[in-house]
Design an enzyme around this catalytic site. Sequence first.
Site, PDB file in Angstrom:
ATOM      1  N   GLU A  51       0.839  -1.209   0.000  1.00 42.57           N
ATOM      2  CA  GLU A  51       0.000   0.000   0.000  1.00 42.57           C
ATOM      3  C   GLU A  51       0.869   1.252   0.000  1.00 42.57           C
ATOM      4  O   GLU A  51       0.576   2.231  -0.701  1.00 42.57           O
ATOM      5  CB  GLU A  51      -0.918  -0.006   1.224  1.00 42.57           C
ATOM      6  CG  GLU A  51      -2.020  -1.057   1.170  1.00 42.57           C
ATOM      7  CD  GLU A  51      -2.766  -1.169   2.482  1.00 42.57           C
ATOM      8  OE1 GLU A  51      -4.012  -1.179   2.459  1.00 42.57           O
ATOM      9  OE2 GLU A  51      -2.106  -1.241   3.542  1.00 42.57           O
ATOM     10  N   ASP A 100       3.956   1.530  -1.175  1.00 38.79           N
ATOM     11  CA  ASP A 100       4.602   1.669  -2.486  1.00 38.79           C
ATOM     12  C   ASP A 100       3.647   2.219  -3.543  1.00 38.79           C
ATOM     13  O   ASP A 100       4.045   3.017  -4.400  1.00 38.79           O
ATOM     14  CB  ASP A 100       5.148   0.319  -2.949  1.00 38.79           C
ATOM     15  CG  ASP A 100       6.361  -0.118  -2.127  1.00 38.79           C
ATOM     16  OD1 ASP A 100       6.965   0.750  -1.478  1.00 38.79           O
ATOM     17  OD2 ASP A 100       6.675  -1.323  -2.134  1.00 38.79           O
ATOM     18  N   GLU A 140      29.104   7.585  24.990  1.00 39.34           N
ATOM     19  CA  GLU A 140      28.372   7.170  23.784  1.00 39.34           C
ATOM     20  C   GLU A 140      29.207   6.176  22.986  1.00 39.34           C
ATOM     21  O   GLU A 140      30.431   6.292  22.928  1.00 39.34           O
ATOM     22  CB  GLU A 140      28.073   8.383  22.887  1.00 39.34           C
ATOM     23  CG  GLU A 140      27.199   9.442  23.537  1.00 39.34           C
ATOM     24  CD  GLU A 140      27.165  10.723  22.719  1.00 39.34           C
ATOM     25  OE1 GLU A 140      26.127  11.003  22.111  1.00 39.34           O
ATOM     26  OE2 GLU A 140      28.196  11.433  22.688  1.00 39.34           O
ATOM     27  N   LYS A 190      31.001   4.776  19.890  1.00 38.09           N
ATOM     28  CA  LYS A 190      31.606   5.402  18.712  1.00 38.09           C
ATOM     29  C   LYS A 190      31.358   4.491  17.513  1.00 38.09           C
ATOM     30  O   LYS A 190      32.001   3.458  17.359  1.00 38.09           O
ATOM     31  CB  LYS A 190      33.100   5.619  18.919  1.00 38.09           C
ATOM     32  CG  LYS A 190      33.769   6.432  17.819  1.00 38.09           C
ATOM     33  CD  LYS A 190      35.218   6.719  18.169  1.00 38.09           C
ATOM     34  CE  LYS A 190      35.861   7.585  17.098  1.00 38.09           C
ATOM     35  NZ  LYS A 190      35.927   6.900  15.798  1.00 38.09           N
ATOM     36  N   ASP A 211      31.381   3.234  13.692  1.00 35.76           N
ATOM     37  CA  ASP A 211      32.460   3.300  12.704  1.00 35.76           C
ATOM     38  C   ASP A 211      31.888   3.604  11.323  1.00 35.76           C
ATOM     39  O   ASP A 211      31.624   2.715  10.522  1.00 35.76           O
ATOM     40  CB  ASP A 211      33.219   1.969  12.694  1.00 35.76           C
ATOM     41  CG  ASP A 211      34.555   2.072  11.971  1.00 35.76           C
ATOM     42  OD1 ASP A 211      35.000   3.212  11.727  1.00 35.76           O
ATOM     43  OD2 ASP A 211      35.148   1.029  11.663  1.00 35.76           O
ATOM     44  N   GLU A 254      26.692  10.261  12.613  1.00 37.83           N
ATOM     45  CA  GLU A 254      27.607   9.299  12.013  1.00 37.83           C
ATOM     46  C   GLU A 254      26.844   8.465  10.998  1.00 37.83           C
ATOM     47  O   GLU A 254      25.929   7.708  11.360  1.00 37.83           O
ATOM     48  CB  GLU A 254      28.207   8.393  13.092  1.00 37.83           C
ATOM     49  CG  GLU A 254      29.364   7.543  12.635  1.00 37.83           C
ATOM     50  CD  GLU A 254      30.680   8.322  12.540  1.00 37.83           C
ATOM     51  OE1 GLU A 254      31.696   7.718  12.153  1.00 37.83           O
ATOM     52  OE2 GLU A 254      30.689   9.535  12.854  1.00 37.83           O
ATOM     53  N   TYR A 294      24.170  12.642  17.081  1.00 38.51           N
ATOM     54  CA  TYR A 294      24.789  12.768  18.404  1.00 38.51           C
ATOM     55  C   TYR A 294      25.025  14.225  18.844  1.00 38.51           C
ATOM     56  O   TYR A 294      25.526  14.458  19.945  1.00 38.51           O
ATOM     57  CB  TYR A 294      26.122  12.009  18.456  1.00 38.51           C
ATOM     58  CG  TYR A 294      27.139  12.433  17.421  1.00 38.51           C
ATOM     59  CD1 TYR A 294      27.890  13.597  17.573  1.00 38.51           C
ATOM     60  CD2 TYR A 294      27.369  11.658  16.294  1.00 38.51           C
ATOM     61  CE1 TYR A 294      28.827  13.985  16.628  1.00 38.51           C
ATOM     62  CE2 TYR A 294      28.303  12.025  15.340  1.00 38.51           C
ATOM     63  CZ  TYR A 294      29.027  13.189  15.514  1.00 38.51           C
ATOM     64  OH  TYR A 294      29.955  13.570  14.577  1.00 38.51           O
ATOM     65  N   LYS A 297      32.216  12.657  26.888  1.00 39.52           N
ATOM     66  CA  LYS A 297      32.073  14.117  26.799  1.00 39.52           C
ATOM     67  C   LYS A 297      31.593  14.676  28.138  1.00 39.52           C
ATOM     68  O   LYS A 297      30.798  14.041  28.832  1.00 39.52           O
ATOM     69  CB  LYS A 297      31.032  14.499  25.738  1.00 39.52           C
ATOM     70  CG  LYS A 297      31.272  13.947  24.357  1.00 39.52           C
ATOM     71  CD  LYS A 297      30.069  14.209  23.449  1.00 39.52           C
ATOM     72  CE  LYS A 297      30.255  13.589  22.077  1.00 39.52           C
ATOM     73  NZ  LYS A 297      29.041  13.698  21.246  1.00 39.52           N
ATOM     74  N   LYS A 346      39.487   4.183  22.020  1.00 36.37           N
ATOM     75  CA  LYS A 346      39.408   3.264  20.878  1.00 36.37           C
ATOM     76  C   LYS A 346      39.668   1.835  21.357  1.00 36.37           C
ATOM     77  O   LYS A 346      40.672   1.578  22.030  1.00 36.37           O
ATOM     78  CB  LYS A 346      40.423   3.644  19.796  1.00 36.37           C
ATOM     79  CG  LYS A 346      40.242   5.054  19.224  1.00 36.37           C
ATOM     80  CD  LYS A 346      39.025   5.176  18.350  1.00 36.37           C
ATOM     81  CE  LYS A 346      39.178   4.485  17.029  1.00 36.37           C
ATOM     82  NZ  LYS A 346      40.084   5.186  16.094  1.00 36.37           N
ATOM     83  N   CYS A 362      44.221 -25.174 -11.418  1.00 33.16           N
ATOM     84  CA  CYS A 362      42.961 -25.240 -10.683  1.00 33.16           C
ATOM     85  C   CYS A 362      42.971 -26.445  -9.739  1.00 33.16           C
ATOM     86  O   CYS A 362      43.270 -27.566 -10.172  1.00 33.16           O
ATOM     87  CB  CYS A 362      41.786 -25.348 -11.660  1.00 33.16           C
ATOM     88  SG  CYS A 362      40.185 -25.588 -10.839  1.00 33.16           S
ATOM     89  N   CYS A 398      40.212 -29.064 -11.253  1.00 33.87           N
ATOM     90  CA  CYS A 398      40.270 -29.728 -12.568  1.00 33.87           C
ATOM     91  C   CYS A 398      41.656 -29.682 -13.205  1.00 33.87           C
ATOM     92  O   CYS A 398      41.832 -30.144 -14.342  1.00 33.87           O
ATOM     93  CB  CYS A 398      39.242 -29.110 -13.513  1.00 33.87           C
ATOM     94  SG  CYS A 398      39.628 -27.408 -14.001  1.00 33.87           S
ATOM     95  N   CYS A 406      40.101 -19.986 -13.118  1.00 35.55           N
ATOM     96  CA  CYS A 406      40.165 -21.219 -13.892  1.00 35.55           C
ATOM     97  C   CYS A 406      39.329 -21.000 -15.151  1.00 35.55           C
ATOM     98  O   CYS A 406      38.123 -20.756 -15.056  1.00 35.55           O
ATOM     99  CB  CYS A 406      39.611 -22.393 -13.086  1.00 35.55           C
ATOM    100  SG  CYS A 406      39.358 -23.884 -14.080  1.00 35.55           S
ATOM    101  N   CYS A 439      34.852 -27.681 -15.270  1.00 32.09           N
ATOM    102  CA  CYS A 439      35.341 -27.584 -13.884  1.00 32.09           C
ATOM    103  C   CYS A 439      34.176 -27.837 -12.915  1.00 32.09           C
ATOM    104  O   CYS A 439      33.234 -27.037 -12.859  1.00 32.09           O
ATOM    105  CB  CYS A 439      35.947 -26.212 -13.642  1.00 32.09           C
ATOM    106  SG  CYS A 439      36.665 -26.023 -11.995  1.00 32.09           S
TER     107      CYS A 439
END
Length: 694
Positions: free
Chosen positions: A33, A35, A111, A113, A115, A179, A231, A294, A318, A416, A419, A434, A440
């Site tokens: 609906e 969409d 908080e 962190k 990545d 972030e 944040y 902080k 870290k 390979c 084979c 290969c 193969c």
Amino acid sequence: MAAIDRINELTDLLNHYNDRYYQDAVSEISDQEFDLLLKELEKLEEANPESKRADSPTHRVGGTVTKSFEAVKHKYPMLSLSNTYSEDELREWDDRIKKGLNGEEYEYICEIKFDGISLSLTYENGILTRGVTRGDGSQGDDITTNIKTIRSLPLKISKNKNTDLSDEVWKSTFEIRGEGFMPTEVFERINQEKEDIGEATLANPRNAAAGTFKMQDSAVVASRGLDCFIYQFMSDNEPFKTHEESLIALKKQGFKVSDSWQKVKTIEEVIAYINHWSEKRHSLSCATDGIVIKINSYAQREDLGFTSKSPRWAIAYKYKAESKSTILKNVTYQVGRTGAITPVAELEPVELSMTTVRRATLHNADEIERLGIAIGDKVFVEKAGEIIPKITGVDASFIRNADDREANKVIFPTACPACATTLVRAEGEAAYYCPNEALCPPQIKGRVEHFIQRKAMNIDSLGEGKIEILMNNDIIKDAADLYKLRSEDILGIEKTHVDEVTGKERKISFKEKTVQNILDGIEKSKEQPFSKVLFGMGIRFVGETTAQKLASYFKTMENLKKATVEELLQVPDVGEKVAISVISYFKEPVNQIFVEKLENSGLKMEAENIVLELEGNSLDGKTFLYTGTFEGYSREELEQKIEANGGKLVSGVSKKLDFLIVGEGAGPSKLKKAETLGVKMISEEEFTGLINQI
């Protein structure tokens, strides 16, 4: 109802549904609906571009192509934080805080962190007007069109949801910091798709997010499901006294603020928070790499001030990438369905980031040479981006006999492993392949597994174990043979299947019900559209989206088989690498036989919309491209009109383009290029005249 009224009604309604879903986890209507309403809004906006609102939910699906990103100076510099990996250094930093505040009591906000990449988002009068990357801290790139695809981010703040704040706060000009990241499940899905088409996988979620945010096509960005945790609030007239107040207010107002933050009073409580999340963070929906601490009070932040590079009132702890050593038992070489050879380290099991790691990727021959590893070595294992196990080096403290180590040195094979065909390496590519595509065994098996997957033929009654049994018993030799299966061919077969990843055994039996489910699934797969068949065939570099575009453009398998490189390059988003791969595929006799077998089995070899009501041939042999919006046609209607009269739609302006149809709001870059190349530009009325000419 006037179009503008309906646009406003749909915009408000869809924004309400988005808000309820992303902020309150409540689905008020079904996806279908939603969409349908979104498509209605898209069509109305195409016909009435001047009425499209800045907070329209259609921004979420992208569609804007940005050739270059404008550099924007930050109003408030985006400073970096001082980093530490040491609890003792945290205590020293806390001592400096005490000294700087002259004995005042203070609180910290801790908080997670995340990545990803730092983003600066500007709101004016409640509307998101600009999204900028961190850049060098003083200026970044304007990526607003890509930022607007983040579904959890409010495009408009409709009303004040904070009873203790004035309306002026959210109507003023302010900045939000956050972030941007790629969720783990999205990262894993994209890597699976890349494996499907024989491309190198992404290294880690952070790099994947950074690359996606800088993509030129915002529609592709939208498809990747990026997200953002907020944040920080920034304004010339700061309405908050503490960071805690700002986080609570931002959350109430509909911004995505992680619930993982915590207010503490001492540095020991900070360290307890760090230790609490050290393992638990791996259960979060995205990659993390530390904790940010902080000072809570904004007045105390003012007292503490800044160094030339970073604030004195904040620091980032870290986490060290968890690394453990274990014995390298063996290196095996996987042969993918495209022939790519991937080395995999088999390890003594080791616990890493809350999971048991038994295997780790070695990427390619260059990585093996760089590491200089030998079977029996003790090697260091890390998780790249906290997700993918990888070997980072050899533990030199584990002493071995030099001769024994040299004798067991890992050397990438020249043939390979399946084979014995001599491997090849294309110029500019890292992987060896290969070339024995036809014979193969792992490639054949991989192609069958690819063919039956959900995004292709969707034969969910089959699986890796059953496919292996069928092939080992010479019941099938390729995916097309599935359509010749009879009950008596497989009834009663049994075998114990060993899972390659877990090492667990399970018994597979082809009993009567299982057999019937398999045959029913195979029969039902004949209903899959041409684009799914094309994707299932496993042409190298042809992913699900590319298969859809090829099917839509060429309409039939016969047309695609006869296509030239030049014709293939006219398909939107098809480059030279894909075009050459398609040509090469259809040149191979074994592939020609395979496609013929599929066709004889009753699979669909024509696109669903192949039957167009042919109006005439007035545009026969002519190529067209359009830019802007039109009074008498939607984009879809214009494309259909071109095809119904014998014309062909192309993807870009080139010397071979016959006509560029120019509408309202035409793209200046297309106009300029067409003028430079001498391409004829026509109006909507002139296009209609071409159709009606006798």
